[in-house]
Design a protein around this motif. Structure first.
Motif, PDB file in Angstrom:
ATOM      1  N   PHE A 282     -35.622 -74.631  42.222  1.00  0.00           N
ATOM      2  CA  PHE A 282     -36.331 -74.497  40.944  1.00  0.00           C
ATOM      3  C   PHE A 282     -37.374 -73.376  40.970  1.00  0.00           C
ATOM      4  CE2 PHE A 282     -35.752 -79.090  41.933  1.00  0.00           C
ATOM      5  CZ  PHE A 282     -34.537 -79.213  41.299  1.00  0.00           C
ATOM      6  N   LEU A 283     -37.045 -72.284  41.663  1.00  0.00           N
ATOM      7  CA  LEU A 283     -37.965 -71.152  41.698  1.00  0.00           C
ATOM      8  C   LEU A 283     -38.070 -70.518  40.321  1.00  0.00           C
ATOM      9  CD1 LEU A 283     -37.095 -69.373  45.073  1.00  0.00           C
ATOM     10  CD2 LEU A 283     -38.886 -71.052  44.599  1.00  0.00           C
ATOM     11  N   ARG A 284     -39.240 -69.954  40.050  1.00  0.00           N
ATOM     12  CA  ARG A 284     -39.455 -69.305  38.755  1.00  0.00           C
ATOM     13  C   ARG A 284     -38.811 -67.921  38.721  1.00  0.00           C
ATOM     14  NH1 ARG A 284     -42.933 -72.010  35.530  1.00  0.00           N
ATOM     15  NH2 ARG A 284     -44.223 -73.623  36.515  1.00  0.00           N
ATOM     16  N   LYS A 285     -38.649 -67.299  39.901  1.00  0.00           N
ATOM     17  CA  LYS A 285     -37.998 -65.989  40.013  1.00  0.00           C
ATOM     18  C   LYS A 285     -37.178 -65.989  41.292  1.00  0.00           C
ATOM     19  CE  LYS A 285     -41.868 -63.354  37.999  1.00  0.00           C
ATOM     20  NZ  LYS A 285     -42.837 -62.254  38.285  1.00  0.00           N
ATOM     21  N   SER A 286     -36.349 -64.960  41.465  1.00  0.00           N
ATOM     22  CA  SER A 286     -35.660 -64.811  42.743  1.00  0.00           C
ATOM     23  C   SER A 286     -36.700 -64.602  43.841  1.00  0.00           C
ATOM     24  CB  SER A 286     -34.700 -63.625  42.690  1.00  0.00           C
ATOM     25  OG  SER A 286     -35.434 -62.428  42.529  1.00  0.00           O
ATOM     26  N   VAL A 287     -36.327 -64.871  45.085  1.00  0.00           N
ATOM     27  CA  VAL A 287     -37.300 -64.850  46.183  1.00  0.00           C
ATOM     28  C   VAL A 287     -38.053 -63.524  46.262  1.00  0.00           C
ATOM     29  CG1 VAL A 287     -37.562 -64.924  48.686  1.00  0.00           C
ATOM     30  CG2 VAL A 287     -36.099 -66.582  47.540  1.00  0.00           C
ATOM     31  N   TRP A 288     -37.295 -62.422  46.241  1.00  0.00           N
ATOM     32  CA  TRP A 288     -37.960 -61.119  46.393  1.00  0.00           C
ATOM     33  C   TRP A 288     -38.941 -60.853  45.253  1.00  0.00           C
ATOM     34  CZ3 TRP A 288     -37.877 -58.093  50.626  1.00  0.00           C
ATOM     35  CH2 TRP A 288     -38.497 -56.848  50.516  1.00  0.00           C
ATOM     36  N   LYS A 289     -38.504 -61.111  44.027  1.00  0.00           N
ATOM     37  CA  LYS A 289     -39.384 -60.879  42.862  1.00  0.00           C
ATOM     38  C   LYS A 289     -40.560 -61.844  42.858  1.00  0.00           C
ATOM     39  CE  LYS A 289     -35.895 -58.894  39.799  1.00  0.00           C
ATOM     40  NZ  LYS A 289     -35.129 -59.055  38.543  1.00  0.00           N
ATOM     41  N   LEU A 290     -40.300 -63.074  43.296  1.00  0.00           N
ATOM     42  CA  LEU A 290     -41.361 -64.080  43.322  1.00  0.00           C
ATOM     43  C   LEU A 290     -42.471 -63.676  44.293  1.00  0.00           C
ATOM     44  CD1 LEU A 290     -42.096 -66.953  42.255  1.00  0.00           C
ATOM     45  CD2 LEU A 290     -41.015 -67.858  44.301  1.00  0.00           C
ATOM     46  N   CYS A 291     -42.075 -63.284  45.507  1.00  0.00           N
ATOM     47  CA  CYS A 291     -43.061 -62.930  46.535  1.00  0.00           C
ATOM     48  C   CYS A 291     -43.819 -61.656  46.170  1.00  0.00           C
ATOM     49  CB  CYS A 291     -42.384 -62.763  47.890  1.00  0.00           C
ATOM     50  SG  CYS A 291     -41.607 -64.267  48.512  1.00  0.00           S
ATOM     51  N   THR A 292     -43.086 -60.664  45.675  1.00  0.00           N
ATOM     52  CA  THR A 292     -43.731 -59.379  45.407  1.00  0.00           C
ATOM     53  C   THR A 292     -44.528 -59.376  44.099  1.00  0.00           C
ATOM     54  OG1 THR A 292     -41.664 -58.582  44.421  1.00  0.00           O
ATOM     55  CG2 THR A 292     -42.060 -58.043  46.735  1.00  0.00           C
ATOM     56  N   THR A 293     -44.476 -60.476  43.358  1.00  0.00           N
ATOM     57  CA  THR A 293     -45.362 -60.589  42.196  1.00  0.00           C
ATOM     58  C   THR A 293     -46.819 -60.583  42.656  1.00  0.00           C
ATOM     59  OG1 THR A 293     -43.755 -61.830  40.911  1.00  0.00           O
ATOM     60  CG2 THR A 293     -46.050 -62.059  40.262  1.00  0.00           C
ATOM     61  N   CYS A 294     -47.075 -61.275  43.775  1.00  0.00           N
ATOM     62  CA  CYS A 294     -48.430 -61.264  44.341  1.00  0.00           C
ATOM     63  C   CYS A 294     -48.558 -60.178  45.411  1.00  0.00           C
ATOM     64  CB  CYS A 294     -48.753 -62.629  44.951  1.00  0.00           C
ATOM     65  SG  CYS A 294     -48.823 -63.959  43.733  1.00  0.00           S
ATOM     66  N   HIS A 295     -47.546 -60.083  46.259  1.00  0.00           N
ATOM     67  CA  HIS A 295     -47.586 -59.096  47.349  1.00  0.00           C
ATOM     68  C   HIS A 295     -46.924 -57.807  46.868  1.00  0.00           C
ATOM     69  CE1 HIS A 295     -48.858 -62.336  50.026  1.00  0.00           C
ATOM     70  NE2 HIS A 295     -47.929 -63.082  49.444  1.00  0.00           N
ATOM     71  N   ALA A 296     -47.529 -57.207  45.873  1.00  0.00           N
ATOM     72  CA  ALA A 296     -46.920 -56.053  45.209  1.00  0.00           C
ATOM     73  C   ALA A 296     -46.772 -54.862  46.133  1.00  0.00           C
ATOM     74  CB  ALA A 296     -47.756 -55.671  43.990  1.00  0.00           C
ATOM     75  N   ASP A 297     -47.614 -54.774  47.162  1.00  0.00           N
ATOM     76  CA  ASP A 297     -47.541 -53.622  48.062  1.00  0.00           C
ATOM     77  C   ASP A 297     -46.270 -53.642  48.907  1.00  0.00           C
ATOM     78  OD1 ASP A 297     -48.624 -55.936  49.224  1.00  0.00           O
ATOM     79  OD2 ASP A 297     -49.316 -54.781  50.944  1.00  0.00           O
TER      80      ASP A 297
END
Length: 365
Positions: A282-297
């Motif tokens: 039930f993730l709100r986004k795919s893993v990569w997009k979810l993580c890089t939403t906060c860890h944008a760098d």
């Protein structure tokens, strides 16, 4: 002369008494407005309008993508209404004799939206009503912050329940801890069935067991909403989630390093507790997009592939998937907890040097 003075003083006393009563009445009226808030003003306003949009509330903030539009008809001569949305959707509804409230569910993406309702009598436009609302994103730098003028508003308060009770059974017929044999028998289902439109649905949602989470209680993060709705959920939601996910709680509590959302009990920041089209977690986004939403760098996977290839050419043993790009953040990191720095997974001990180099460089290599 003395008699005139007495009469004058008596008149002044009477005037002061009535002034005090007027002030007291006004204050009482204002207090009532404050207590009942927007609902009272909506009800009063609705009495003088041919139509009104009951839901969504004007300038309200919502989280779910499916939102029901409820329209109340006060003029019995109205024979047709048309609902327009900011998504360029148009739904025409013919008015029935014994019915005065109509509901239609629409899908809205994140951001600001509007709903317009136009009422007709014999083909002539009789009334028009338009409201604006905002759909907030849990994870988005563009839609996470609510614009000025919008605020969270709640539907399940006494007055709205009374309005809807002419068509819907607004009572809660859920037996605590017992799933419905047929979820369509749940009184919540009729209006909230859109929660299970997605590919993957959380067990309490798909069974319409709502009350363990929507128990009307508040948490440290939503104390300001106390008493606003019968179906509030405590925020942060962690303790509520762990009532079922006990094994996760036991394992995670023993680990040294916790990801920030886990430590804060904000499970719903990454997971939609109702349903998701992304995956069974039930993730709100795919893993990569979810993580890089906060860890944008660390949003560019090319940088990682480039580093892995360089190390591979230098003779380091690198798994093929890291060279071809068939990996994501959780290939190396546990998104919840770990006993290792940077939430590294134990089973990737052979990748330790690579991962630590990546993290220590801050993703700007």
């Amino acid at each position: 002369m003395r008699k005139e003075k007495i009469i004058t003083k008596l008149a002044l006393c009477i005037l002061l008494f009535f002034s005090f009563e007027v002030l007291l009445f006004a204050q009482t009226n204002n207090n009532n407005q404050d207590e009942n808030g927007i609902i009272v003003s909506l009800i009063k306003k609705a009495k003088y309008d041919p139509i009104d949009i009951l839901q969504p509330a004007d300038k309200g903030v919502y989280e779910e993508e499916y939102i029901s539009v409820a329209v109340k008809i006060y003029d019995k001569k109205i024979d047709k209404i048309i609902i327009y949305t900011s998504q360029n959707e148009r739904v025409e509804i013919k008015i029935e004799k014994d019915k005065d409230t109509y509901c239609q569910t629409f899908n809205f993406p994140f951001g600001e939206h509007s709903v317009k309702v136009v009422a007709y009598i014999n083909g002539e436009k009789k009334a028009r009503k338009k409201i604006h609302f905002y759909r907030k994103a849990f994870l988005s730098k563009f839609y996470k912050i609510v614009p000025e003028g919008y605020e969270k508003k709640f539907f399940h308060n006494g007055e709205f329940d009374k309005m809807c009770s002419s068509c819907h059974d607004m009572s809660v017929n859920e037996e605590e801890g017992v799933a419905f044999y047929d979820v369509t028998e749940s009184n919540c289902f009729v209006c909230h069935k859109s929660l299970i439109y997605k590919k993957f649905a959380h067990a309490p949602t798909v069974n319409f067991v709502c009350l363990p989470c929507h128990n009307g209680k508040i948490g440290a993060k939503n104390r300001q909403y106390k008493g606003k709705s019968k179906f509030l959920y405590p925020d942060p939601v962690g303790n509520t989630c762990f009532k079922c996910h006990k094994r996760n709680h036991k394992i995670w509590s023993s680990k040294k390093v916790k990801h920030d959302p886990v430590g804060a009990g904000k499970c719903n920041k990454c997971h939609n507790p109702h349903s998701s089209d992304v995956n069974k977690n039930f993730l709100r986004k795919s893993v990569w997009k979810l993580c890089t939403t906060c860890h944008a760098d660390k949003s560019s996977k090319r940088k990682y592939i480039s580093l892995f290839k360089t190390r591979y050419k230098n003779g380091e043993e690198i798994e093929k998937r890291f060279i071809t790009g068939d990996f994501n953040c959780i290939s190396c990191h546990n998104p919840h907890v770990s006993d290792r720095k940077f939430l590294l997974r134990e089973k990737f001990a052979n990748m330790r040097n690579v991962c630590l180099d990546l993290a220590s460089s801050g993703g700007r290599w």
